[in-house]
Design a protein around this motif. Structure first.
Motif, PDB file in Angstrom:
ATOM      1  N   SER A  21       0.836  -1.184   0.000  1.00 58.93           N
ATOM      2  CA  SER A  21       0.000   0.000   0.000  1.00 58.93           C
ATOM      3  C   SER A  21       0.874   1.239   0.000  1.00 58.93           C
ATOM      4  N   ALA A  23       0.206   5.216   0.890  1.00 58.89           N
ATOM      5  CA  ALA A  23      -0.701   6.263   1.352  1.00 58.89           C
ATOM      6  C   ALA A  23      -0.068   7.616   1.102  1.00 58.89           C
ATOM      7  N   ARG A  72      -5.866   1.512  -7.332  1.00 56.19           N
ATOM      8  CA  ARG A  72      -5.904   2.702  -6.497  1.00 56.19           C
ATOM      9  C   ARG A  72      -7.293   2.929  -5.959  1.00 56.19           C
ATOM     10  N   THR A  78      -4.875   6.235  -1.701  1.00 54.86           N
ATOM     11  CA  THR A  78      -4.003   5.072  -1.560  1.00 54.86           C
ATOM     12  C   THR A  78      -3.865   4.337  -2.889  1.00 54.86           C
ATOM     13  N   TYR A  80      -2.204   0.665  -4.499  1.00 56.20           N
ATOM     14  CA  TYR A  80      -1.858  -0.690  -4.075  1.00 56.20           C
ATOM     15  C   TYR A  80      -1.039  -1.406  -5.145  1.00 56.20           C
TER      16      TYR A  80
END
Length: 118
Positions: A21, A23, A72, A78, A80
């Motif tokens: 992930s 962020a 996403r 975020t 991924y």
């Protein structure tokens, strides 16, 4: 100020899976294309995958095509990276960044380490 925080790395056996992930704190990135990169020990950082801001367009390095999937969630700011069928050659620190094509545009975060054992 953009702050990219990668997570989800770890130690996994060859053939296993991990989901990374990324962020983005500081501002929304819903209008930005985002990408994943990796740097293996002793090697230069390389492009892995990218996704358009809508999520409709993705591209992958040949070495991960068919095994990795980038996605996403703009509501969560975020991005991924689902990694399947991992190989020891996938061992690296993985980073995310805003991209144009396969070029990173912002400062790098700390990355997350992925180690694949044989």
């Amino acid at each position: 100020q953009v702050q990219l925080v990668e997570s989800g790395g770890g130690l996994v056996q060859a053939g296993g899976s991990l989901k990374l992930s990324c962020a983005n704190s500081g501002r929304t990135f819903s209008n930005d294309a985002m990408g994943w990169f990796r740097q293996a020990p002793g090697k230069e950082r390389e492009f892995v995958a990218a996704i358009s801001w809508t999520g409709s367009i993705t591209r992958y390095a040949d070495s991960v095509k068919g095994r990795f999937t980038i996605s996403r969630d703009n509501a969560k700011n975020t991005v991924y990276l689902q990694m399947n069928s991992l190989k020891p050659d996938d061992t690296a620190v993985y980073y995310c960044n805003k991209v144009r094509g396969a070029d990173a545009l912002d400062a790098w975060g700390r990355g997350t380490l992925v180690t694949v054992s044989s």
